[in-house]
Design an enzyme around this catalytic site. Structure first.
Site, PDB file in Angstrom:
ATOM      1  N   SER A 139       0.852  -1.195   0.000  1.00  0.00           N
ATOM      2  CA  SER A 139       0.000   0.000   0.000  1.00  0.00           C
ATOM      3  C   SER A 139       0.885   1.241   0.000  1.00  0.00           C
ATOM      4  O   SER A 139       2.008   1.209   0.532  1.00  0.00           O
ATOM      5  CB  SER A 139      -0.872   0.009   1.262  1.00  0.00           C
ATOM      6  N   TYR A 152      -0.865  -1.249  10.324  1.00  0.00           N
ATOM      7  CA  TYR A 152      -1.132  -1.496   8.897  1.00  0.00           C
ATOM      8  C   TYR A 152      -0.004  -0.923   8.036  1.00  0.00           C
ATOM      9  O   TYR A 152       0.554  -1.611   7.180  1.00  0.00           O
ATOM     10  CB  TYR A 152      -2.480  -0.872   8.526  1.00  0.00           C
TER      11      TYR A 152
HETATM   12  N1  LIG Z   1      -8.849  -0.387  -0.948  1.00  0.00           N
HETATM   13  C1  LIG Z   1      -7.789   0.405  -0.939  1.00  0.00           C
HETATM   14  O1  LIG Z   1      -7.887   1.632  -1.016  1.00  0.00           O
HETATM   15  C2  LIG Z   1      -6.399  -0.195  -0.847  1.00  0.00           C
HETATM   16  C3  LIG Z   1      -5.292   0.653  -1.006  1.00  0.00           C
HETATM   17  C4  LIG Z   1      -4.024   0.128  -0.896  1.00  0.00           C
HETATM   18  C5  LIG Z   1      -3.840  -1.212  -0.649  1.00  0.00           C
HETATM   19  N2  LIG Z   1      -4.935  -2.026  -0.503  1.00  0.00           N
HETATM   20  C6  LIG Z   1      -4.698  -3.442  -0.227  1.00  0.00           C
HETATM   21  O2  LIG Z   1      -5.301  -4.225  -1.242  1.00  0.00           O
HETATM   22  C7  LIG Z   1      -5.707  -5.488  -0.694  1.00  0.00           C
HETATM   23  C8  LIG Z   1      -7.196  -5.705  -0.978  1.00  0.00           C
HETATM   24  O3  LIG Z   1      -7.929  -4.686  -0.341  1.00  0.00           O
HETATM   25  P1  LIG Z   1      -9.408  -4.286  -0.830  1.00  0.00           P
HETATM   26  O4  LIG Z   1      -9.692  -2.981  -0.146  1.00  0.00           O
HETATM   27  O5  LIG Z   1      -9.498  -4.386  -2.294  1.00  0.00           O
HETATM   28  O6  LIG Z   1     -10.366  -5.453  -0.269  1.00  0.00           O
HETATM   29  P2  LIG Z   1     -10.832  -5.855   1.236  1.00  0.00           P
HETATM   30  O7  LIG Z   1     -12.090  -5.167   1.569  1.00  0.00           O
HETATM   31  O8  LIG Z   1      -9.650  -5.682   2.158  1.00  0.00           O
HETATM   32  O9  LIG Z   1     -11.183  -7.425   1.092  1.00  0.00           O
HETATM   33  C9  LIG Z   1     -10.473  -8.263   0.264  1.00  0.00           C
HETATM   34  C10 LIG Z   1     -10.795  -9.721   0.420  1.00  0.00           C
HETATM   35  O10 LIG Z   1     -10.081 -10.300   1.508  1.00  0.00           O
HETATM   36  C11 LIG Z   1     -10.915 -11.268   2.169  1.00  0.00           C
HETATM   37  N3  LIG Z   1     -10.394 -11.409   3.554  1.00  0.00           N
HETATM   38  C12 LIG Z   1     -10.296 -10.434   4.489  1.00  0.00           C
HETATM   39  N4  LIG Z   1      -9.747 -10.946   5.617  1.00  0.00           N
HETATM   40  C13 LIG Z   1      -9.488 -12.259   5.367  1.00  0.00           C
HETATM   41  C14 LIG Z   1      -8.918 -13.316   6.141  1.00  0.00           C
HETATM   42  N5  LIG Z   1      -8.496 -13.116   7.405  1.00  0.00           N
HETATM   43  N6  LIG Z   1      -8.800 -14.544   5.571  1.00  0.00           N
HETATM   44  C15 LIG Z   1      -9.206 -14.757   4.305  1.00  0.00           C
HETATM   45  N7  LIG Z   1      -9.750 -13.799   3.523  1.00  0.00           N
HETATM   46  C16 LIG Z   1      -9.880 -12.562   4.049  1.00  0.00           C
HETATM   47  C17 LIG Z   1     -12.312 -10.660   2.034  1.00  0.00           C
HETATM   48  O11 LIG Z   1     -13.377 -11.604   2.192  1.00  0.00           O
HETATM   49  P3  LIG Z   1     -13.982 -12.028   3.651  1.00  0.00           P
HETATM   50  O12 LIG Z   1     -14.273 -10.761   4.377  1.00  0.00           O
HETATM   51  O13 LIG Z   1     -15.176 -12.852   3.354  1.00  0.00           O
HETATM   52  O14 LIG Z   1     -12.900 -12.820   4.313  1.00  0.00           O
HETATM   53  C18 LIG Z   1     -12.252 -10.136   0.604  1.00  0.00           C
HETATM   54  O15 LIG Z   1     -12.483 -11.180  -0.310  1.00  0.00           O
HETATM   55  C19 LIG Z   1      -5.361  -5.426   0.797  1.00  0.00           C
HETATM   56  O16 LIG Z   1      -4.095  -6.009   1.008  1.00  0.00           O
HETATM   57  C20 LIG Z   1      -5.295  -3.933   1.075  1.00  0.00           C
HETATM   58  O17 LIG Z   1      -4.469  -3.617   2.176  1.00  0.00           O
HETATM   59  C21 LIG Z   1      -6.200  -1.547  -0.589  1.00  0.00           C
END
Ligand SMILES: NC(=O)c1ccc[n+]([C@@H]2O[C@H](COP(=O)([O-])OP(=O)(O)OC[C@H]3O[C@@H](n4cnc5c(N)ncnc54)[C@H](OP(=O)(O)O)[C@@H]3O)[C@@H](O)[C@H]2O)c1
Length: 253
Positions: A139, A152
């Protein structure tokens, strides 16, 4: 451009919504067999159905990656069911939060250890591939001061160092390792939609920091991950790719 992905086998963690979901949708459209997980059984079933409709083999599993033994067993059975693994994308995070020491353990166990366990468990399969590729989702919070000091941000930084050093270690076996730092990514049901509803001031100031005034989409991140994961990116290893639409301000040489 042919990315050379057709017929490859990818295992992606956290793929029922957001960035992970966009990654598996895109890889499946490119003819990649998919193993993926999330915790919600219903959402795994829905995702499995959507991906299978693209005509590839799909193995979905409901597993909490924080449970090391269950997670490793899932990785092994998924690689067996797919008959190998060419691509591993570590996508799960425990997210932000700074209310207590609990967050440090949670982000260590989920963000860091699920990535390390995934790389270690799948490494033999990735080496056998001959074109193995690991993409670790970090991130922009890791590379610039953001919001407040929290687990985080620091654990996402640990992943970048791990990614670089692992790339040196397994390069000889033709396994590439890279990390990707998305900036703010907006989607329905995601963190930024929640922040918009609960902290409009913070949301607005974040928007103002993006030169075009637009957050990214999961699909935009997925295209970068698919390229980095693919044989077309054969020269890229040990890199940290920032995909943030100009959100960060530092100059990196
Ligand atoms: N969104 C942003 O702005 C952003 C920015 C920078 C980086 N990121 C990174 O990108 C990645 C994805 O983030 P996102 O925001 O797109 O999605 P998210 O809302 O974090 O969820 C992504 C997925 O992870 C699963 N998940 C969460 N906890 C889990 C666990 N303990 N075991 C297994 N599965 C799990 C969720 O399903 P369940 O809840 O059903 O488990 C969902 O399918 C993360 O690493 C995040 O830090 C996101």
């Amino acid at each position: 451009m042919d990315l050379g992905l057709r017929g490859k086998k990818a295992i992606v963690t956290g793929a029922t919504r957001g960035i992970g979901r966009a990654i598996v949708e895109l890889l499946a459209s490119e003819g990649v067999d998919i193993g993926f997980c999330a915790r919600s059984e219903d959402e795994v079933a829905e995702t499995q159905k959507a991906l299978a409709a693209k005509g590839v083999n799909v193995v979905g599993g409901a597993v909490n990656v924080r449970d090391g033994d269950a997670y490793k067993a899932w990785l092994e059975s998924t690689a067996t069911a797919l008959d190998g693994c060419d691509i591993f994308v570590a996508g799960v995070s425990a997210g932000g939060g700074m209310d207590s020491e609990k967050n440090w353990w949670k982000n260590f166990e989920v963000d860091v250890m699920h990535t390390v366990r995934g790389c270690e468990t799948l490494m033999e399969q990735l080496k056998k591939s001959g074109q193995g590729s690991i993409v670790i989702i970090s991130s922009t919070n890791a590379i610039e001061t953001f919001a407040a000091p929290m687990a985080y941000n620091a654990m996402k930084a640990a992943l970048i160092t791990y990614s670089k050093q692992l790339s040196q270690f397994v390069g000889k076996q033709n396994v590439r390792v890279n990390s990707v730092c998305p900036g703010p990514i907006y989607f329905e049901g995601g963190a930024w939609e929640m922040i918009k509803g609960t902290n409009q001031k913070f949301f607005d100031s974040t928007m103002r920091a993006i030169p075009s005034g637009r957050m990214g989409t999961p699909e935009e991140v997925a295209r970068i991950v698919a390229f980095i994961a693919s044989p077309a990116a054969s020269l890229i290893t040990g890199s940290n790719i920032v995909a943030d639409n100009g959100f960060t301000k530092g100059v990196r040489f």
